[in-house]
Scaffold this active site. Structure first.
Site, PDB file in Angstrom:
ATOM      1  N   GLY A   1      48.837  27.162  42.307  1.00 17.39           N
ATOM      2  CA  GLY A   1      49.533  28.421  42.532  1.00 17.39           C
ATOM      3  C   GLY A   1      49.354  28.865  43.964  1.00 17.39           C
TER       4      GLY A   1
ATOM      5  N   ASP B   1      42.924  46.093  35.490  1.00 18.37           N
ATOM      6  CA  ASP B   1      44.248  45.475  35.663  1.00 18.37           C
ATOM      7  C   ASP B   1      44.483  44.430  34.575  1.00 18.37           C
ATOM      8  OD1 ASP B   1      46.729  45.075  36.786  1.00 18.37           O
ATOM      9  OD2 ASP B   1      46.023  43.623  38.265  1.00 18.37           O
TER      10      ASP B   1
END
Length: 525
Positions: free
Chosen positions: A94, A210
């Site tokens: 990624g 989060d």
């Protein structure tokens, strides 16, 4: 004027062998035009069952395959892999604004890791160095089967390298998107693991802030791993009122009290996010969604989620109680664990012992084999100086039963042999309803129960017992709490110390070797 064009006509055998039968067909051309280049059409691909329908085709194809193998080098040259210490870098997993994540292999063990490579200059330019430090500090604290492990951190002049556990199943978001939604059974299992991870983080004083399906990974066995602690909060982030005051998180998963910007309890805001994740897993939709952010926040503050009637009554009830916009009446971790829907097929996850690390330092990974305590106890020898170092003061009375400041280690001295100590500890804790595991010269004492351990929801008690040798007839027993109820831990340690420990200081000083070491130590000042 007429010209001829080549139009192929195929038959199965000719097509399979690569030979094409061609016949002449007349075509018309415009007057005064230049001659056209004949257009050769490729024959249509023969059906698969015709490839080996004749001996001729079979022989021809095998001959070509052998020819290709002869032309291919037996040992193709590969570009040397880039290395970072003892890690060989592989393909990119990624890429983000501040760096990339690459798959890596440890050169000695072959173990797979994910290495996050961060650009130092970009981090400083974006002023997120504190966020990176926070993520590293947080991950160092967390050692749980449902939390991504940080194994090592190193840096060069331009890069920061974080060696992380490799989770090869992708994001929970992708899993939900692929299936549309999960069954209640599968969703409950993943939610149980999520709550175990979040509860463990809260015990360590870490609030994620989060939580969303994109930050929850799934391994090859279908178990979740919470990741991305860049926005997490540690106890030092709290103000004098004991609340957090920084608004952060993803809009659809953010708790109502966070939006109000009046201070919030980090544990309860994480619970809200977990409730949104559970809703998404079971329904395939977000409980609060709108393209207009202002309207979205109004929906969240109102907290009126439409819970589908086709969900089971238990699932509807737990969702309604978790997605309560009032944090005071919202279901907390203790309430969630006590809920009937949650408790179905629930087996609590045991956190790793604080010392059960991969022993990674300076770029090295040392793999150790487990040894059975009964057959070969791994006992470390210590002298007087090391014994003093184990205590927070130089008072020898602290050796007999000393609890450190963090209330996670209690030590006492015993003259029982290591084998006898382990046997007696195992016998005592088993009678009290605990389970025992033996691993790498340690005894793990585990409290397993499906009820919440205490009103604060600290989880099940996990203690590791280790023995250090002072000399051939004197040993230090260290009882270390990894998680669970402090009061129960102290009661158990007091019982073991009373049964197995030496209660008189003079018995320790009778040992000649210890007295000589201590005399040498005192004379050095």
């Amino acid at each position: 004027m007429q010209k001829t064009s080549m139009n192929p006509v195929t038959d199965p055998v000719a097509a399979a062998t690569g030979r094409v039968a061609i016949r002449q067909l007349p075509i018309k051309t415009q007057p005064n035009s230049q001659s056209l280049t004949p257009f050769l059409q490729l024959p249509p691909k023969p059906p698969p069952n015709l490839l080996f329908s004749s001996p001729l085709a079979s022989v021809e194809l095998r001959h070509r395959a052998r020819a290709r193998r002869r032309r291919r080098p037996s040992h193709p040259r590969r570009a040397p892999a880039m290395r970072m210490g003892k890690y060989e870098m592989g393909r990119a997993l990624g890429e983000g604004h501040f760096g990339k994540v690459k798959l890596a292999r440890h050169a000695d063990t072959g173990a797979a890791f994910a290495i996050k490579i961060l650009d130092r200059q970009r981090i400083l330019a974006m002023k997120i160095d504190e966020q990176i430090k926070r993520e590293i500090a947080t991950l160092k604290l967390l050692k749980h089967p449902n939390v991504v492990r940080l194994h090592e951190v190193s840096a060069s002049k331009t890069k920061i390298y974080m060696v992380l556990e490799y989770v090869n199943g992708g994001e929970l978001f992708d899993k939900i998107a692929l299936k549309g939604k999960l069954s209640e059974k599968e969703g409950r299992k993943l939610f149980q693991q999520l709550m175990d991870a979040v509860s463990y983080c809260h015990e360590k004083g870490v609030y994620h802030r989060d939580l969303k399906p994109e930050n929850v990974l799934v391994d090859a066995k279908g178990n979740i791993k919470v990741s991305d602690f860049g926005l997490s909060a540690l106890p030092q982030n709290q103000r004098k009122d004991g609340l957090l005051h920084t608004t952060c998180g993803s809009p659809n998963y953010i708790a109502p009290e966070v939006l109000l910007n009046r201070g919030y309890d980090g544990s309860l805001s994480d619970i809200w996010s977990c409730g949104v994740i559970l809703y998404v897993m079971l329904t395939g939709n977000l409980p609060f969604d709108d393209q207009n952010t202002v309207v979205l926040y109004q929906k969240i503050l109102k907290g009126d989620a439409r819970i589908p009637k086709w969900l089971s009554p238990g699932a509807q009830d737990i969702l309604r109680k978790i997605l309560d916009p009032n944090p005071i009446t919202r279901l907390d971790i203790t309430g969630i664990r006590a809920h009937e829907w949650f408790r179905q097929d629930y087996t609590p996850a045991m956190p790793f012992d604080d010392d059960d690390d991969n022993n990674i330092s300076d770029g090295n990974l040392h793999m150790t084999e487990n040894q059975d305590i009964e057959t070969s106890p791994a006992i470390s020898q210590i002298n007087a100086f090391q014994l003093i170092g184990m205590s927070s003061c130089l008072d020898l009375s602290g050796f007999f039963e000393k609890e450190d400041v963090s209330e996670r280690k209690i030590r006492f001295v015993s003259n029982y042999s290591p084998t006898s100590l382990f046997e007696k500890i195992e016998s005592t804790v088993t009678e009290k309803g605990f389970q025992v595991q033996k691993n790498s010269g340690k005894l793990k004492v585990i409290q397993v129960c499906k009820e919440p351990a205490n009103p604060r929801g600290h989880g099940n008690l996990l203690i590791s017992a280790e023995v250090f040798e002072i000399n051939e007839s004197l040993y230090v027993v260290e009882l270390k709490r990894s998680s669970g109820d402090c009061s129960l831990y102290r009661q158990l340690c007091a019982s073991l110390s009373e049964d197995l420990g030496i209660c008189k200081r003079q018995q320790l000083l009778k040992k000649d070797s210890m007295r000589q070491d201590l005399c040498r130590y005192n004379s050095s000042f």
